[in-house]
Write a protein that holds these residues in place. Structure first.
Motif, PDB file in Angstrom:
ATOM      1  N   LYS A   1      -1.816  13.241  -2.863  1.00 21.60           N
ATOM      2  CA  LYS A   1      -2.264  13.701  -4.177  1.00 21.60           C
ATOM      3  C   LYS A   1      -1.543  12.912  -5.271  1.00 21.60           C
ATOM      4  CE  LYS A   1      -3.767  18.247  -2.874  1.00 21.60           C
ATOM      5  NZ  LYS A   1      -3.475  19.649  -2.777  1.00 21.60           N
ATOM      6  N   SER A   2      -2.306  12.498  -6.266  1.00 18.20           N
ATOM      7  CA  SER A   2      -1.721  11.664  -7.314  1.00 18.20           C
ATOM      8  C   SER A   2      -1.224  12.498  -8.485  1.00 18.20           C
ATOM      9  CB  SER A   2      -2.761  10.675  -7.834  1.00 18.20           C
ATOM     10  OG  SER A   2      -2.211   9.954  -8.919  1.00 18.20           O
ATOM     11  N   SER A   3      -0.024  12.166  -8.943  1.00 19.42           N
ATOM     12  CA  SER A   3       0.523  12.871 -10.115  1.00 19.42           C
ATOM     13  C   SER A   3      -0.260  12.505 -11.382  1.00 19.42           C
ATOM     14  CB  SER A   3       1.999  12.526 -10.284  1.00 19.42           C
ATOM     15  OG  SER A   3       2.155  11.133 -10.389  1.00 19.42           O
ATOM     16  N   PHE A   4      -1.069  11.448 -11.326  1.00 23.53           N
ATOM     17  CA  PHE A   4      -1.848  11.059 -12.508  1.00 23.53           C
ATOM     18  C   PHE A   4      -3.080  11.942 -12.709  1.00 23.53           C
ATOM     19  CE2 PHE A   4       0.743   7.291 -12.022  1.00 23.53           C
ATOM     20  CZ  PHE A   4       1.088   7.046 -13.341  1.00 23.53           C
ATOM     21  N   CYS A   5      -3.323  12.871 -11.775  1.00 23.25           N
ATOM     22  CA  CYS A   5      -4.496  13.739 -11.900  1.00 23.25           C
ATOM     23  C   CYS A   5      -4.157  15.083 -12.547  1.00 23.25           C
ATOM     24  CB  CYS A   5      -5.135  13.957 -10.530  1.00 23.25           C
ATOM     25  SG  CYS A   5      -5.789  12.448  -9.814  1.00 23.25           S
TER      26      CYS A   5
ATOM     27  N   GLN B   1      -9.037  13.936  -7.539  1.00 20.17           N
ATOM     28  CA  GLN B   1      -8.166  13.153  -6.651  1.00 20.17           C
ATOM     29  C   GLN B   1      -8.990  12.101  -5.892  1.00 20.17           C
ATOM     30  OE1 GLN B   1      -4.890  13.195  -6.234  1.00 20.17           O
ATOM     31  NE2 GLN B   1      -4.344  15.051  -7.358  1.00 20.17           N
ATOM     32  N   TYR B   2      -8.521  10.883  -5.881  1.00 19.56           N
ATOM     33  CA  TYR B   2      -9.229   9.841  -5.127  1.00 19.56           C
ATOM     34  C   TYR B   2      -9.206  10.119  -3.621  1.00 19.56           C
ATOM     35  CZ  TYR B   2     -10.318   6.651  -8.892  1.00 19.56           C
ATOM     36  OH  TYR B   2     -10.874   6.095  -9.992  1.00 19.56           O
ATOM     37  N   ALA B   3      -8.076  10.644  -3.133  1.00 22.30           N
ATOM     38  CA  ALA B   3      -7.925  10.810  -1.682  1.00 22.30           C
ATOM     39  C   ALA B   3      -8.991  11.735  -1.098  1.00 22.30           C
ATOM     40  CB  ALA B   3      -6.530  11.335  -1.364  1.00 22.30           C
TER      41      ALA B   3
ATOM     42  N   ASN C   1       0.879  -1.168   0.000  1.00 25.02           N
ATOM     43  CA  ASN C   1       0.000   0.000   0.000  1.00 25.02           C
ATOM     44  C   ASN C   1       0.908   1.206   0.000  1.00 25.02           C
ATOM     45  OD1 ASN C   1      -1.876   1.976   0.390  1.00 25.02           O
ATOM     46  ND2 ASN C   1      -2.443   1.368   2.466  1.00 25.02           N
ATOM     47  N   SER C   2       1.339   1.599  -1.205  1.00 26.27           N
ATOM     48  CA  SER C   2       2.247   2.741  -1.263  1.00 26.27           C
ATOM     49  C   SER C   2       2.158   3.410  -2.619  1.00 26.27           C
ATOM     50  CB  SER C   2       3.685   2.310  -0.977  1.00 26.27           C
ATOM     51  OG  SER C   2       4.128   1.435  -1.953  1.00 26.27           O
ATOM     52  N   ASN C   3       2.782   4.544  -2.703  1.00 30.40           N
ATOM     53  CA  ASN C   3       2.799   5.287  -3.953  1.00 30.40           C
ATOM     54  C   ASN C   3       3.604   4.481  -4.980  1.00 30.40           C
ATOM     55  OD1 ASN C   3       3.393   7.116  -6.036  1.00 30.40           O
ATOM     56  ND2 ASN C   3       3.283   8.842  -4.613  1.00 30.40           N
ATOM     57  N   SER C   4       2.991   4.239  -6.131  1.00 34.51           N
ATOM     58  CA  SER C   4       3.666   3.402  -7.129  1.00 34.51           C
ATOM     59  C   SER C   4       5.009   3.994  -7.549  1.00 34.51           C
ATOM     60  CB  SER C   4       2.776   3.194  -8.354  1.00 34.51           C
ATOM     61  OG  SER C   4       2.360   4.429  -8.854  1.00 34.51           O
ATOM     62  N   MET C   5       5.124   5.326  -7.484  1.00 38.99           N
ATOM     63  CA  MET C   5       6.374   5.940  -7.903  1.00 38.99           C
ATOM     64  C   MET C   5       7.514   5.526  -6.967  1.00 38.99           C
ATOM     65  SD  MET C   5       4.819   7.283 -10.297  1.00 38.99           S
ATOM     66  CE  MET C   5       6.269   7.806 -11.156  1.00 38.99           C
ATOM     67  N   GLU C   6       7.168   5.240  -5.705  1.00 36.95           N
ATOM     68  CA  GLU C   6       8.190   4.795  -4.749  1.00 36.95           C
ATOM     69  C   GLU C   6       8.359   3.277  -4.787  1.00 36.95           C
ATOM     70  OE1 GLU C   6       6.658   6.467  -1.117  1.00 36.95           O
ATOM     71  OE2 GLU C   6       6.680   8.432  -2.095  1.00 36.95           O
TER      72      GLU C   6
ATOM     73  N   LEU D   1      -1.313  -1.276 -14.594  1.00 37.65           N
ATOM     74  CA  LEU D   1      -1.539   0.078 -14.077  1.00 37.65           C
ATOM     75  C   LEU D   1      -2.971   0.504 -14.373  1.00 37.65           C
ATOM     76  CD1 LEU D   1       1.603   1.964 -15.504  1.00 37.65           C
ATOM     77  CD2 LEU D   1       1.379   0.905 -13.253  1.00 37.65           C
ATOM     78  N   ASP D   2      -3.657   0.959 -13.339  1.00 42.63           N
ATOM     79  CA  ASP D   2      -5.032   1.445 -13.517  1.00 42.63           C
ATOM     80  C   ASP D   2      -5.129   2.797 -12.819  1.00 42.63           C
ATOM     81  OD1 ASP D   2      -7.735   1.658 -13.964  1.00 42.63           O
ATOM     82  OD2 ASP D   2      -8.325   0.175 -12.470  1.00 42.63           O
ATOM     83  N   PRO D   3      -4.451   3.816 -13.386  1.00 39.29           N
ATOM     84  CA  PRO D   3      -4.374   5.108 -12.681  1.00 39.29           C
ATOM     85  C   PRO D   3      -5.656   5.919 -12.841  1.00 39.29           C
ATOM     86  CG  PRO D   3      -3.267   5.280 -14.797  1.00 39.29           C
ATOM     87  CD  PRO D   3      -3.756   3.856 -14.687  1.00 39.29           C
ATOM     88  N   PRO D   4      -5.833   6.971 -11.998  1.00 38.81           N
ATOM     89  CA  PRO D   4      -6.948   7.884 -12.218  1.00 38.81           C
ATOM     90  C   PRO D   4      -6.813   8.468 -13.624  1.00 38.81           C
ATOM     91  CG  PRO D   4      -5.735   8.449 -10.218  1.00 38.81           C
ATOM     92  CD  PRO D   4      -4.944   7.412 -10.912  1.00 38.81           C
ATOM     93  N   TYR D   5      -7.917   8.802 -14.278  1.00 36.84           N
ATOM     94  CA  TYR D   5      -7.804   9.345 -15.634  1.00 36.84           C
ATOM     95  C   TYR D   5      -8.280  10.788 -15.750  1.00 36.84           C
ATOM     96  CZ  TYR D   5     -12.691   8.010 -15.890  1.00 36.84           C
ATOM     97  OH  TYR D   5     -14.029   7.891 -15.629  1.00 36.84           O
TER      98      TYR D   5
END
Ligand SMILES: C[S@@+](CC[C@H](N)C(=O)[O-])C[C@H]1O[C@@H](n2cnc3c(N)ncnc32)[C@H](O)[C@@H]1O
Length: 201
Positions: free
Chosen positions: A117-121, A85-87, A60-65, A77-81
């Protein structure tokens, strides 16, 4: 109760909540009047357990890390599109999962999500993150689930993925989610769901 039992029950709770919440989907706003769903007696629905007799690892972590730490056959990968923000939209579920009594703000009782916050947003950071993952992760196949309404364009995604492997795009029609309609629902009810399949060079 064992730790396993606790987390199974917690999953059942999280999966059940949406059938009884006084919202129209996400938790960034609540209905002003009680929705009939929200006043029904609460029922805990059992989750479906997938027993594969393997020792499975879940992070359970940020995929970038996480990316530098894993070596996968298939990286899905199923990122936000979009920009949502999901959070912030699912903060209630986060609080139920953590059960941590956070400091909350505003009418919806929002918890602090500044570190989630997701960088995919965001279009530019999404493309950079996709490039970082496709470039640096260890995988044989990378699968990216996206759609034609996403903030990253098909052209930009293909340009990035083509650098790292042979790309196949599979598309199928999908009923447009109601809150994405923006008044266009009469003319456009379907979007193209997309699966980019990358076989690494
Ligand atoms: C489209 S949803 C995926 C839904 C999931 N496939 C499912 O079936 O439940 C996108 C998810 O990616 C998560 N997310 C966004 N950016 C992330 C990141 N950098 N690392 C890990 N997860 C991220 C969001 O919190 C959200 O849960």
């Amino acid at each position: 109760m064992s730790e396993e039992e606790y987390f199974i029950l917690l999953s059942c709770l999280i999966e059940s909540i949406s059938f009884f919440s006084n919202t129209s989907g996400v938790y960034s706003a609540f209905q002003k009047k009680w929705d009939p769903r929200a006043v029904k007696p609460f029922l805990l629905k059992p989750i479906e357990l997938v027993l594969n007799s393997k020792e499975n690892e879940i992070f359970n972590s940020n995929s970038m890390e996480l990316i530098p730490k894993i070596d996968a056959d298939i990286l899905y990968l199923d990122p936000p599109y979009n920009e949502r923000q999901y959070a912030s939209n699912y903060h209630i579920l986060e609080t139920i999962a953590r059960y941590d009594n956070p400091v909350i703000k505003g009418v919806t009782g929002m918890r602090d999500y500044s570190s989630q916050k997701s960088s995919f947003c965001n279009k530019n950071t999404a493309l950079k993150s996709l490039n970082d993952i496709a470039k640096n992760a260890k995988y044989k196949y990378l699968l990216l689930s996206y759609n034609t309404e996403g903030i990253m364009s098909q052209k930009n995604i293909a340009e990035i993925l083509n650098n790292y492997g042979a790309v196949e795009l599979v598309e199928f029609e999908y009923l447009r989610f109601k809150s994405n309609n923006k008044g266009k629902s009469k003319t456009k009810k379907y979007i193209q769901e997309q699966l980019y399949i990358v076989k690494k060079y």
